[in-house]
Design a protein around this motif. Structure first.
Motif, PDB file in Angstrom:
ATOM      1  N   LEU A  71       0.844  -1.188   0.017  1.00 40.13           N
ATOM      2  CA  LEU A  71      -0.074   0.048  -0.068  1.00 40.13           C
ATOM      3  C   LEU A  71       0.865   1.200   0.041  1.00 40.13           C
ATOM      4  O   LEU A  71       1.248   1.669   0.918  1.00 40.13           O
ATOM      5  CB  LEU A  71      -0.922   0.162   1.146  1.00 40.13           C
ATOM      6  N   ASN A  72       1.388   1.833  -1.071  1.00 38.57           N
ATOM      7  CA  ASN A  72       2.080   2.881  -1.225  1.00 38.57           C
ATOM      8  C   ASN A  72       1.241   4.211  -1.214  1.00 38.57           C
ATOM      9  O   ASN A  72       0.094   4.095  -0.938  1.00 38.57           O
ATOM     10  CB  ASN A  72       2.780   2.679  -2.574  1.00 38.57           C
ATOM     11  N   GLU A  73       1.897   5.264  -1.658  1.00 38.59           N
ATOM     12  CA  GLU A  73       1.264   6.504  -1.728  1.00 38.59           C
ATOM     13  C   GLU A  73      -0.065   6.733  -2.660  1.00 38.59           C
ATOM     14  O   GLU A  73      -0.934   7.703  -2.215  1.00 38.59           O
ATOM     15  CB  GLU A  73       2.117   7.763  -1.896  1.00 38.59           C
ATOM     16  N   ASN A  74      -0.308   5.671  -3.498  1.00 38.31           N
ATOM     17  CA  ASN A  74      -1.319   5.629  -4.286  1.00 38.31           C
ATOM     18  C   ASN A  74      -2.759   5.100  -3.546  1.00 38.31           C
ATOM     19  O   ASN A  74      -3.887   5.204  -3.768  1.00 38.31           O
ATOM     20  CB  ASN A  74      -1.315   4.929  -5.482  1.00 38.31           C
ATOM     21  N   ALA A  75      -2.510   4.241  -2.441  1.00 38.80           N
ATOM     22  CA  ALA A  75      -3.428   3.880  -1.623  1.00 38.80           C
ATOM     23  C   ALA A  75      -3.490   4.331  -0.250  1.00 38.80           C
ATOM     24  O   ALA A  75      -4.629   4.782   0.277  1.00 38.80           O
ATOM     25  CB  ALA A  75      -3.055   2.318  -1.512  1.00 38.80           C
TER      26      ALA A  75
END
Length: 231
Positions: A108-112
């Motif tokens: 879960l990177n910055e897009n999530a």
């Protein structure tokens, strides 16, 4: 699913060799053959995607995802994990979903899920995205979920280690608050380990402030898989 074309190609190539060389498989029934496909595919996918687990966190995540049942029972588990991984990918396209062995690695990177510098609190968008995972996790109650928290290199290493665990705990607490059983979770912080982007830019540091999940079969799923496999 991400990387699915590469995985599928390798899987089909391997399956051709697997089934033409194994007389034991030829003599199995349909259910056993399906489970065997799952077992083999789990091993192949794990081999292909294993290198995508970063160096710093590889020991921790690899240790969680590395325990396998194997055989036909492992194939039963692998089939269930394949389905769950697809559903996660559909529910949250901004995340990275990787099938590793008999488990799932979810990044879960910055897009999530994005964290601000020196913060472990969840943003409104992070909560919205995490909520999309709740129905999938609820559909597969017989899985364990280990959450790993990470930071960028801003600040002292010991502070970042503490902060990273607080981030993982924030994610767990939110999911538990939405009805996912708390006993399914373990949380750990890995601090500045395993950056997925450069720490030399603000954008890269933002990507490194993230959480990752290792989703594995619990004891009940393993036991049920062995019964289904006829062990």
């Amino acid at each position: 699913m991400k990387k699915i074309s590469i995985v599928t190609l390798a899987l089909f190539m391997a399956m051709g060799t697997f089934f033409t060389s194994c007389e034991a498989i030829k003599n199995t029934n349909k259910t056993q053959r399906g489970a065997a496909i799952g077992a083999a595919s789990g091993a192949i996918i794990g081999g292909i995607l294993g290198n995508n687990v970063g160096t710093g966190g590889k020991g921790a995540i690899g240790a969680v995802l590395g325990g396998v049942v194997g055989g036909v029972a492992g194939g039963v588990i692998g089939n269930k994990m394949d389905k769950q991984a697809r559903q996660i990918d559909e529910a949250l396209p901004g995340a990275e979903v990787k099938r590793v062995g008999e488990g799932i690695q979810l990044v879960l990177n910055e897009n999530a899920v994005r964290f601000d510098t020196n913060k472990s609190t969840l943003t409104a968008s992070a909560k919205e995205n995490l909520e999309k995972l709740v129905p999938v996790f609820s559909e597969y109650p017989d899985t364990d979920i280990t959450i790993f928290g990470y930071t960028d290199i801003t600040g002292p290493a010991d502070y970042n280690l503490k902060l990273s665990k607080e981030r993982a705990a924030s994610v767990r607490n939110y999911l538990v608050g939405k009805g996912v059983a708390s006993v399914r979770f373990n949380v750990t912080g890995l601090g500045i380990a395993d950056p997925i982007a450069t720490n030399d830019t603000a954008e890269g540091r933002s990507q490194n402030r993230r959480v990752e999940f290792a989703i594995t079969a619990n004891d009940k799923m393993r036991a049920d898989a062995k019964v289904e496999a006829g062990n």
